[in-house]
Design an enzyme around this catalytic site. Structure first.
Site, short mmCIF file in Angstrom:
data_model
loop_
_atom_site.label_atom_id
_atom_site.label_comp_id
_atom_site.label_asym_id
_atom_site.label_seq_id
_atom_site.Cartn_x
_atom_site.Cartn_y
_atom_site.Cartn_z
N LYS A 1 -47.62 72.11 49.17
CA LYS A 1 -46.17 72.36 49.23
C LYS A 1 -45.47 71.58 48.11
O LYS A 1 -44.61 72.12 47.40
CB LYS A 1 -45.61 71.93 50.60
CG LYS A 1 -45.95 72.91 51.72
CD LYS A 1 -45.62 72.37 53.10
CE LYS A 1 -46.20 73.31 54.16
NZ LYS A 1 -46.05 72.83 55.53
N ASP B 1 -38.17 75.25 57.96
CA ASP B 1 -39.19 75.89 58.79
C ASP B 1 -38.60 76.84 59.84
O ASP B 1 -39.34 77.62 60.44
CB ASP B 1 -39.98 74.81 59.55
CG ASP B 1 -41.29 74.48 58.86
OD1 ASP B 1 -41.90 75.38 58.28
OD2 ASP B 1 -41.70 73.31 58.93
N GLN C 1 -43.97 68.09 59.01
CA GLN C 1 -45.29 68.73 59.09
C GLN C 1 -45.86 68.60 60.49
O GLN C 1 -45.84 67.53 61.09
CB GLN C 1 -46.23 68.10 58.04
CG GLN C 1 -47.58 68.74 57.94
CD GLN C 1 -47.55 70.18 57.44
OE1 GLN C 1 -46.65 70.58 56.68
NE2 GLN C 1 -48.50 70.98 57.87
#
Ligand code: GUN
Length: 278
Positions: free
Chosen positions: A50, A117, A94
């Site tokens: 990422k 997200d 994460q």
């Protein structure tokens, strides 16, 4: 039969280049905060990828790599600080996190507009209602791939094998918006094959190599493999690719299918977060 390999690597490259140009044109410093707690091996690879892609398109990333023993309160405080920092456009926590931390509480602390997200309650709720802003990147990437290959979902039977908050549930809503008829399967589903056999599209995110075999799919089905496992250091998906690809009309490989799309969608969501602010 002619089989089409769905080339996620190629499609994601095109999207990454598109966003590199768009970020460049913004002429603005864009900052993205990634929080990674603990030492999970898979997370390390995901986080590194990422960061690499974000830096490539000109996004400044800051990694907060926190000790396994950090308290939930401290994580919530960090998220609060990042929410308040007007220079930070996106925040990503994460998953997974250590067991003593309530991940849903942490996701929900992330400011709606910075929630890259799409995992906060408001993001999830708006997806449920058909009015999403940020959409979870893996499901969004899957739908983008299907769109790229002009696969019309209207009225198709789709069998999803996964019911997680990250993949299965958001994917259900995205496909429903496209008028698909969806069957949600999971570890307690009885006679899985009866469901997969009926499906025009099978989407598997289980994490078991060769879980989807050729006898489980109908002729010319579309097979989307979201699984990631490692066999002798080699990354493989859920699908017995060699045999299933002889029967399917379209299939995603692993690696090079869904995986690269997730990162491309992160870039898109960060861009949308910045545009929302302008
Ligand atoms: N872990 C595995 N997939 C994801 C994802 O899409 N987002 C986050 N935050 N963590 C993950």
């Amino acid at each position: 039969m002619k089989i089409m390999i769905i080339d996620g690597k190629k499609v994601s490259k095109e999207i990454v280049e598109e966003y590199k140009e768009k970020f460049n044109k913004l002429n603005k410093e864009v900052n993205f905060a990634i929080i990674w707690i603990g030492e999970d091996n898979a997370s390390e690879i995901y986080v590194k990828n990422k960061i690499k892609k974000c830096e490539y398109v000109g996004i400044k990333t800051k990694l907060y790599h926190l000790e396994e023993t950090i308290s939930e309160e401290e994580v919530l405080e960090l998220i609060d600080e990042l929410n308040k920092d007007s220079k930070v456009h996106g925040i990503l926590l994460q998953s997974p996190v250590p067991q003593h931390i309530d991940i849903i509480k942490c996701f929900n602390k992330i400011d709606y507009k910075k929630d890259i997200d799409g995992f906060s309650n408001k993001s999830v709720g708006n997806l449920y209602l058909g009015r999403p802003f940020h959409i979870s990147c893996t499901p969004k990437g899957i739908v983008r791939l299907l769109d790229y290959y002009q696969i019309d979902l209207n009225g198709l039977n789709v069998c999803i094998i996964n019911r997680s908050n990250i993949v299965g549930k958001p994917l259900f809503h995205l496909l429903l918006e496209r008028n698909a008829t969806i069957t949600m399967c999971h570890s307690k589903t009885k006679n899985l094959k009866e469901h997969t056999k009926m499906a025009d599209i099978v989407i598997s995110a289980v994490g078991k190599p060769k879980f989807i075999t050729a006898d489980m799919i109908k002729d010319k089905a579309i097979v989307i493999d979201v699984g990631i496992s490692r066999i002798a250091g080699k990354v493989v998906g859920d699908v017995d690719f060699e045999n299933v690809s002889k029967k399917a009309s379209y299939i995603t490989p692993v690696p090079g299918g869904v995986g690269p799309m997730t990162i491309a969608m992160i870039l898109e969501n960060i861009y949308n977060a910045v545009k929302e602010e302008i």
